[in-house]
Design a protein around this motif. Sequence first.
Motif, PDB file in Angstrom:
ATOM      1  N   GLY A 145      33.535  28.600  29.447  1.00  0.00           N
ATOM      2  CA  GLY A 145      32.201  28.725  28.884  1.00  0.00           C
ATOM      3  C   GLY A 145      31.235  29.532  29.724  1.00  0.00           C
ATOM      4  O   GLY A 145      31.621  30.346  30.572  1.00  0.00           O
ATOM      5  N   ILE A 146      29.938  29.294  29.490  1.00  0.00           N
ATOM      6  CA  ILE A 146      28.853  30.075  30.097  1.00  0.00           C
ATOM      7  C   ILE A 146      27.969  29.149  30.925  1.00  0.00           C
ATOM      8  O   ILE A 146      27.561  28.087  30.460  1.00  0.00           O
ATOM      9  N   HIS A 147      27.637  29.584  32.148  1.00  0.00           N
ATOM     10  CA  HIS A 147      26.899  28.735  33.084  1.00  0.00           C
ATOM     11  C   HIS A 147      25.842  29.559  33.822  1.00  0.00           C
ATOM     12  O   HIS A 147      26.084  30.709  34.191  1.00  0.00           O
ATOM     13  N   TYR A 148      24.702  28.923  34.055  1.00  0.00           N
ATOM     14  CA  TYR A 148      23.597  29.613  34.740  1.00  0.00           C
ATOM     15  C   TYR A 148      23.055  28.726  35.847  1.00  0.00           C
ATOM     16  O   TYR A 148      22.867  27.520  35.670  1.00  0.00           O
ATOM     17  N   LEU A 249      32.491  32.903  31.523  1.00  0.00           N
ATOM     18  CA  LEU A 249      33.942  32.861  31.640  1.00  0.00           C
ATOM     19  C   LEU A 249      34.630  33.240  30.340  1.00  0.00           C
ATOM     20  O   LEU A 249      35.844  33.428  30.320  1.00  0.00           O
ATOM     21  N   ASP A 250      33.859  33.360  29.250  1.00  0.00           N
ATOM     22  CA  ASP A 250      34.425  33.878  28.004  1.00  0.00           C
ATOM     23  C   ASP A 250      34.648  35.386  28.104  1.00  0.00           C
ATOM     24  O   ASP A 250      35.637  35.923  27.593  1.00  0.00           O
ATOM     25  N   GLU A 251      33.729  36.066  28.798  1.00  0.00           N
ATOM     26  CA  GLU A 251      33.816  37.522  28.947  1.00  0.00           C
ATOM     27  C   GLU A 251      34.264  37.950  30.334  1.00  0.00           C
ATOM     28  O   GLU A 251      34.550  39.137  30.558  1.00  0.00           O
ATOM     29  N   GLY A 252      34.296  37.018  31.295  1.00  0.00           N
ATOM     30  CA  GLY A 252      34.733  37.346  32.646  1.00  0.00           C
ATOM     31  C   GLY A 252      33.712  38.118  33.452  1.00  0.00           C
ATOM     32  O   GLY A 252      34.078  38.963  34.275  1.00  0.00           O
ATOM     33  N   THR A 253      32.407  37.835  33.249  1.00  0.00           N
ATOM     34  CA  THR A 253      31.352  38.594  33.918  1.00  0.00           C
ATOM     35  C   THR A 253      30.431  37.683  34.729  1.00  0.00           C
ATOM     36  O   THR A 253      30.274  36.501  34.425  1.00  0.00           O
ATOM     37  N   GLN A 267      29.583  41.831  38.428  1.00  0.00           N
ATOM     38  CA  GLN A 267      31.038  41.762  38.612  1.00  0.00           C
ATOM     39  C   GLN A 267      31.716  41.483  37.283  1.00  0.00           C
ATOM     40  O   GLN A 267      31.209  40.719  36.453  1.00  0.00           O
ATOM     41  N   VAL A 268      32.859  42.097  37.096  1.00  0.00           N
ATOM     42  CA  VAL A 268      33.700  41.826  35.919  1.00  0.00           C
ATOM     43  C   VAL A 268      35.063  41.346  36.414  1.00  0.00           C
ATOM     44  O   VAL A 268      35.364  41.392  37.604  1.00  0.00           O
ATOM     45  N   GLY A 269      35.885  40.888  35.470  1.00  0.00           N
ATOM     46  CA  GLY A 269      37.240  40.484  35.813  1.00  0.00           C
ATOM     47  C   GLY A 269      37.379  39.074  36.341  1.00  0.00           C
ATOM     48  O   GLY A 269      38.409  38.731  36.928  1.00  0.00           O
ATOM     49  N   LEU A 270      36.350  38.232  36.129  1.00  0.00           N
ATOM     50  CA  LEU A 270      36.438  36.847  36.578  1.00  0.00           C
ATOM     51  C   LEU A 270      37.182  36.001  35.548  1.00  0.00           C
ATOM     52  O   LEU A 270      36.930  36.109  34.354  1.00  0.00           O
ATOM     53  N   SER A 271      38.073  35.157  36.011  1.00  0.00           N
ATOM     54  CA  SER A 271      38.781  34.225  35.139  1.00  0.00           C
ATOM     55  C   SER A 271      39.247  33.051  35.976  1.00  0.00           C
ATOM     56  O   SER A 271      39.395  33.143  37.195  1.00  0.00           O
ATOM     57  N   GLY A 272      39.486  31.922  35.306  1.00  0.00           N
ATOM     58  CA  GLY A 272      39.855  30.718  36.029  1.00  0.00           C
ATOM     59  C   GLY A 272      38.627  29.915  36.402  1.00  0.00           C
ATOM     60  O   GLY A 272      37.565  30.056  35.796  1.00  0.00           O
ATOM     61  N   SER A 273      38.737  29.067  37.406  1.00  0.00           N
ATOM     62  CA  SER A 273      37.657  28.149  37.780  1.00  0.00           C
ATOM     63  C   SER A 273      36.885  28.658  39.000  1.00  0.00           C
ATOM     64  O   SER A 273      37.454  29.313  39.880  1.00  0.00           O
ATOM     65  N   TYR A 274      35.584  28.309  39.029  1.00  0.00           N
ATOM     66  CA  TYR A 274      34.700  28.742  40.119  1.00  0.00           C
ATOM     67  C   TYR A 274      33.679  27.660  40.450  1.00  0.00           C
ATOM     68  O   TYR A 274      33.361  26.802  39.619  1.00  0.00           O
TER      69      TYR A 274
END
Length: 303
Positions: A145-148, A249-253, A267-274
């Motif tokens: 999902g999306i987090h701020y 995390l839906d778009e990896g940005t 940054q682009v190319g993010l996937s997985g947990s953070y």
Amino acid sequence: MADNGRAKSSQDGDLSRLDSDLITQVASFVGTSRELLDLALTCKSFGWQQTGSALDWSLAEEVARQTVCSWQHDIEGVRITLPQYARGRTTWLSILHESEDPLKFDTLLGRGMEHERSRRNAVCMNHVAGSTGTAIANNYVMETGIHYAEYLVSPCSSVGVVRPMPNLDPARFSNETFSFFHLMYYDEFLAARTDGWGDGNVHVCVYYTTNGRKEWTNWDEDDEEGGFLDWEGMEDCENGDTIGMLLNLDEGTLTVYKNNRRLGVMQVGLSGSYCWHATCCWYINNAPGGSTAKIRRCEAPGA
């Protein structure tokens, strides 16, 4: 007659005579941990440890326990880890309070890194010349999902996202200058991998407040893509500026905001947990001082 009326009224007002399950149900309508604490402090039937019952704690504690166990404070796409038991100074009320505002820096890495004024959402570097330390919100893992999040920052600090590493031992780095970009630590970071990392190659990404540049790596010392880089929209920060970060995390940005103004996709190319993190250092300009960072969860500008 009047005396009997007063006696009957006194008995009716004695909550300890009521069934404990009923009292727990009534107290469950209290909205927050603060309201529940106020109730416990003003009414002994709720605040005192129950005698002659199956409870080993007060009814207020039982309400807090049931609320925590029901996970009423889940955040979509986030895995939140809270203490599993009330023990010592950790009460169910304190665990409930943590669940209401769970975004905290629970892991401190590096010599001199401290919580500022004992607030777990704020960190600073304390009087260790030339040292650098990092704080991670390891118990707040963003998986989908999306987090701020918004950081209140000072110069010579940096903020960003990093892979969750729950098994990393803070004591290992307590007497060292810590950085996610020290080659000597890369094997230890990779050894702390969890299944949630997935196959993505962005393991840490950082925004530097001093110059607005970014740095990222997959903790491969032979990686030629990561590094200390310019990016479109980058700006430096002054003391008291806020840096917002939108992890999609839906778009990896990872998109950056400064004082509620969108700077752009960093940054682009993010996937997985953070997890969110912040790094502070002790610097000497015109006068010695330590950088600081404070984090809070909020809505993205324009959301």
